[in-house]
Design a protein around this motif. Structure first.
Motif, PDB file in Angstrom:
ATOM      1  N   VAL A   1       0.934  -1.149  -0.101  1.00 46.69           N
ATOM      2  CA  VAL A   1      -0.231   0.140  -0.060  1.00 46.69           C
ATOM      3  C   VAL A   1       0.878   1.210   0.050  1.00 46.69           C
ATOM      4  CG1 VAL A   1      -1.788   1.160   1.116  1.00 46.69           C
ATOM      5  CG2 VAL A   1      -2.098  -1.264   1.082  1.00 46.69           C
ATOM      6  N   GLU A   2       1.847   1.215   0.910  1.00 43.67           N
ATOM      7  CA  GLU A   2       2.753   2.379   0.857  1.00 43.67           C
ATOM      8  C   GLU A   2       3.282   2.680  -0.714  1.00 43.67           C
ATOM      9  OE1 GLU A   2       5.588   1.967   4.023  1.00 43.67           O
ATOM     10  OE2 GLU A   2       3.795   2.041   5.595  1.00 43.67           O
ATOM     11  N   ALA A   3       3.518   1.916  -1.342  1.00 43.44           N
ATOM     12  CA  ALA A   3       3.938   2.172  -2.747  1.00 43.44           C
ATOM     13  C   ALA A   3       3.097   2.106  -3.573  1.00 43.44           C
ATOM     14  CB  ALA A   3       4.920   0.417  -3.059  1.00 43.44           C
ATOM     15  N   GLY A   4       1.745   2.520  -3.272  1.00 40.66           N
ATOM     16  CA  GLY A   4       0.763   2.582  -4.270  1.00 40.66           C
ATOM     17  C   GLY A   4      -0.174   1.431  -4.830  1.00 40.66           C
ATOM     18  N   GLY A   5       0.243   0.589  -4.153  1.00 41.31           N
ATOM     19  CA  GLY A   5      -0.694  -0.721  -4.527  1.00 41.31           C
ATOM     20  C   GLY A   5      -1.815  -1.010  -3.799  1.00 41.31           C
ATOM     21  N   ALA A   6      -2.972  -1.685  -4.548  1.00 46.31           N
ATOM     22  CA  ALA A   6      -4.214  -2.004  -4.018  1.00 46.31           C
ATOM     23  C   ALA A   6      -3.980  -3.298  -3.407  1.00 46.31           C
ATOM     24  CB  ALA A   6      -5.310  -1.796  -4.764  1.00 46.31           C
ATOM     25  N   VAL A   7      -4.487  -3.786  -2.285  1.00 47.03           N
ATOM     26  CA  VAL A   7      -4.413  -4.923  -1.761  1.00 47.03           C
ATOM     27  C   VAL A   7      -5.693  -5.791  -1.550  1.00 47.03           C
ATOM     28  CG1 VAL A   7      -2.056  -4.451  -0.817  1.00 47.03           C
ATOM     29  CG2 VAL A   7      -4.267  -4.156   0.635  1.00 47.03           C
ATOM     30  N   GLY A   8      -5.757  -7.075  -1.518  1.00 50.82           N
ATOM     31  CA  GLY A   8      -6.755  -7.761  -1.016  1.00 50.82           C
ATOM     32  C   GLY A   8      -6.137  -8.876   0.185  1.00 50.82           C
ATOM     33  N   ILE A   9      -7.228  -7.972   1.118  1.00 49.48           N
ATOM     34  CA  ILE A   9      -6.534  -9.041   2.769  1.00 49.48           C
ATOM     35  C   ILE A   9      -7.409 -10.518   2.680  1.00 49.48           C
ATOM     36  CG2 ILE A   9      -6.422  -9.270   5.065  1.00 49.48           C
ATOM     37  CD1 ILE A   9      -4.814  -7.071   3.733  1.00 49.48           C
ATOM     38  N   LEU A  10      -6.709 -11.669   2.323  1.00 44.51           N
ATOM     39  CA  LEU A  10      -7.385 -12.987   2.431  1.00 44.51           C
ATOM     40  C   LEU A  10      -7.192 -13.670   3.757  1.00 44.51           C
ATOM     41  CD1 LEU A  10      -8.023 -14.961  -0.445  1.00 44.51           C
ATOM     42  CD2 LEU A  10      -6.807 -16.253   1.558  1.00 44.51           C
ATOM     43  N   GLY A  11      -8.354 -14.285   4.037  1.00 43.54           N
ATOM     44  CA  GLY A  11      -8.157 -14.926   5.347  1.00 43.54           C
ATOM     45  C   GLY A  11      -9.511 -15.803   5.415  1.00 43.54           C
ATOM     46  N   ARG A  12      -9.686 -16.701   6.434  1.00 42.79           N
ATOM     47  CA  ARG A  12     -10.604 -17.517   6.777  1.00 42.79           C
ATOM     48  C   ARG A  12     -11.672 -16.620   7.424  1.00 42.79           C
ATOM     49  NH1 ARG A  12      -8.227 -22.852   9.239  1.00 42.79           N
ATOM     50  NH2 ARG A  12      -6.865 -21.200  10.055  1.00 42.79           N
ATOM     51  N   ASN A  13     -11.380 -15.935   8.232  1.00 42.44           N
ATOM     52  CA  ASN A  13     -11.909 -15.218   9.156  1.00 42.44           C
ATOM     53  C   ASN A  13     -12.521 -13.654   8.631  1.00 42.44           C
ATOM     54  OD1 ASN A  13     -12.618 -13.349  11.464  1.00 42.44           O
ATOM     55  ND2 ASN A  13     -12.150 -14.944  12.781  1.00 42.44           N
ATOM     56  N   LYS A  14     -13.851 -13.655   8.258  1.00 38.32           N
ATOM     57  CA  LYS A  14     -14.153 -12.520   7.568  1.00 38.32           C
ATOM     58  C   LYS A  14     -13.909 -11.193   8.557  1.00 38.32           C
ATOM     59  CE  LYS A  14     -18.587 -10.404   5.484  1.00 38.32           C
ATOM     60  NZ  LYS A  14     -19.897 -10.592   5.477  1.00 38.32           N
ATOM     61  N   GLU A  15     -14.116 -11.345   9.631  1.00 38.75           N
ATOM     62  CA  GLU A  15     -14.112  -9.994  10.679  1.00 38.75           C
ATOM     63  C   GLU A  15     -12.810  -9.655  10.669  1.00 38.75           C
ATOM     64  OE1 GLU A  15     -15.658 -13.097  11.701  1.00 38.75           O
ATOM     65  OE2 GLU A  15     -17.717 -11.825  11.211  1.00 38.75           O
ATOM     66  N   VAL A  16     -11.864 -10.437  10.698  1.00 41.76           N
ATOM     67  CA  VAL A  16     -10.150  -9.963  10.783  1.00 41.76           C
ATOM     68  C   VAL A  16      -9.907  -9.513   9.473  1.00 41.76           C
ATOM     69  CG1 VAL A  16      -8.102 -10.992  11.121  1.00 41.76           C
ATOM     70  CG2 VAL A  16      -9.810 -11.927  12.627  1.00 41.76           C
ATOM     71  N   ALA A  17     -10.375 -10.170   8.334  1.00 38.08           N
ATOM     72  CA  ALA A  17      -9.908  -9.481   7.003  1.00 38.08           C
ATOM     73  C   ALA A  17     -10.496  -8.205   6.966  1.00 38.08           C
ATOM     74  CB  ALA A  17     -10.595 -10.507   5.951  1.00 38.08           C
ATOM     75  N   GLU A  18     -11.700  -8.028   7.223  1.00 41.27           N
ATOM     76  CA  GLU A  18     -12.426  -6.707   7.131  1.00 41.27           C
ATOM     77  C   GLU A  18     -11.628  -5.741   8.000  1.00 41.27           C
ATOM     78  OE1 GLU A  18     -16.661  -7.554   7.836  1.00 41.27           O
ATOM     79  OE2 GLU A  18     -16.906  -8.036   5.872  1.00 41.27           O
ATOM     80  N   GLU A  19     -11.237  -6.131   9.130  1.00 38.98           N
ATOM     81  CA  GLU A  19     -10.908  -4.991  10.135  1.00 38.98           C
ATOM     82  C   GLU A  19      -9.248  -4.589   9.619  1.00 38.98           C
ATOM     83  OE1 GLU A  19      -8.553  -5.931  14.058  1.00 38.98           O
ATOM     84  OE2 GLU A  19     -10.474  -6.339  14.226  1.00 38.98           O
ATOM     85  N   ARG A  20      -8.544  -5.440   9.122  1.00 37.73           N
ATOM     86  CA  ARG A  20      -7.332  -5.111   8.342  1.00 37.73           C
ATOM     87  C   ARG A  20      -7.539  -4.189   7.014  1.00 37.73           C
ATOM     88  NH1 ARG A  20      -4.351 -10.767   9.850  1.00 37.73           N
ATOM     89  NH2 ARG A  20      -4.488 -10.593  12.126  1.00 37.73           N
ATOM     90  N   ALA A  21      -8.449  -4.805   6.185  1.00 39.39           N
ATOM     91  CA  ALA A  21      -8.765  -3.811   4.966  1.00 39.39           C
ATOM     92  C   ALA A  21      -9.137  -2.391   5.506  1.00 39.39           C
ATOM     93  CB  ALA A  21      -9.759  -4.690   4.125  1.00 39.39           C
ATOM     94  N   ASN A  22     -10.004  -2.489   6.492  1.00 42.22           N
ATOM     95  CA  ASN A  22     -10.598  -0.994   6.903  1.00 42.22           C
ATOM     96  C   ASN A  22      -9.573  -0.307   7.367  1.00 42.22           C
ATOM     97  OD1 ASN A  22     -13.331  -1.392   6.113  1.00 42.22           O
ATOM     98  ND2 ASN A  22     -13.919  -2.564   8.176  1.00 42.22           N
ATOM     99  N   ALA A  23      -8.580  -0.620   8.239  1.00 45.37           N
ATOM    100  CA  ALA A  23      -7.395   0.196   8.643  1.00 45.37           C
ATOM    101  C   ALA A  23      -6.464   0.594   7.835  1.00 45.37           C
ATOM    102  CB  ALA A  23      -6.796  -0.919   9.506  1.00 45.37           C
ATOM    103  N   ILE A  24      -6.315  -0.265   6.546  1.00 43.07           N
ATOM    104  CA  ILE A  24      -5.872   0.216   5.294  1.00 43.07           C
ATOM    105  C   ILE A  24      -6.543   1.460   4.573  1.00 43.07           C
ATOM    106  CG2 ILE A  24      -4.861  -0.216   2.996  1.00 43.07           C
ATOM    107  CD1 ILE A  24      -4.369  -3.094   4.267  1.00 43.07           C
ATOM    108  N   ASN A  25      -7.654   1.247   4.310  1.00 44.91           N
ATOM    109  CA  ASN A  25      -8.797   2.242   3.849  1.00 44.91           C
ATOM    110  C   ASN A  25      -8.705   3.421   4.431  1.00 44.91           C
ATOM    111  OD1 ASN A  25      -9.222   0.597   1.469  1.00 44.91           O
ATOM    112  ND2 ASN A  25     -10.889  -0.378   2.750  1.00 44.91           N
ATOM    113  N   LYS A  26      -8.741   3.438   5.835  1.00 38.15           N
ATOM    114  CA  LYS A  26      -8.866   4.517   6.750  1.00 38.15           C
ATOM    115  C   LYS A  26      -7.524   5.379   6.847  1.00 38.15           C
ATOM    116  CE  LYS A  26     -12.196   2.862   9.784  1.00 38.15           C
ATOM    117  NZ  LYS A  26     -12.436   2.480  11.484  1.00 38.15           N
ATOM    118  N   ASN A  27      -6.333   4.751   6.280  1.00 35.09           N
ATOM    119  CA  ASN A  27      -5.044   5.490   6.225  1.00 35.09           C
ATOM    120  C   ASN A  27      -4.935   5.852   4.961  1.00 35.09           C
ATOM    121  OD1 ASN A  27      -4.143   5.592   8.898  1.00 35.09           O
ATOM    122  ND2 ASN A  27      -4.258   3.256   8.974  1.00 35.09           N
ATOM    123  N   GLY A  28      -5.886   6.043   3.928  1.00 37.07           N
ATOM    124  CA  GLY A  28      -5.588   6.502   2.632  1.00 37.07           C
ATOM    125  C   GLY A  28      -5.186   5.456   1.642  1.00 37.07           C
ATOM    126  N   GLY A  29      -5.182   3.986   1.788  1.00 37.53           N
ATOM    127  CA  GLY A  29      -5.004   2.995   0.865  1.00 37.53           C
ATOM    128  C   GLY A  29      -5.976   2.384   0.388  1.00 37.53           C
TER     129      GLY A  29
END
Length: 79
Positions: A1-29
């Motif tokens: 993300v810091e290099a300008g890429g968009a990312v998919g956070i993949l995991g078995r736990n939906k809540e954890v993946a969403e939490e991590r993706a949301n944190a990235i989105n809140k910081n401009g990624g």
């Protein structure tokens, strides 16, 4: 993300993946949560399609499956 890429956070736990993706989105990624079990090919195909639908392409993959358990990681002298 810091290099300008968009990312998919993949995991078995939906809540954890969403939490991590949301944190990235809140910081401009750009990130999306993808839910799949890496042992299930259909899950992975669906996650890939979701990522392609959102971002249009896939340029790289970082595989960390099993990396959170010492027994899930092979050392350089192991096979």
């Amino acid at each position: 993300v810091e290099a300008g890429g968009a990312v998919g956070i993949l995991g078995r736990n939906k809540e954890v993946a969403e939490e991590r993706a949301n944190a990235i989105n809140k910081n401009g990624g750009q990130a999306i949560a993808l839910v799949a079990d890496v042992l299930n090919e259909q899950d992975l195909q669906a996650a890939k399609q979701t990522l392609l639908d959102k971002f249009g392409r896939l340029d790289g993959l970082v595989n960390g499956a099993g990396g959170n358990m010492p027994e899930g990681v092979l050392q350089p002298d192991e096979d």
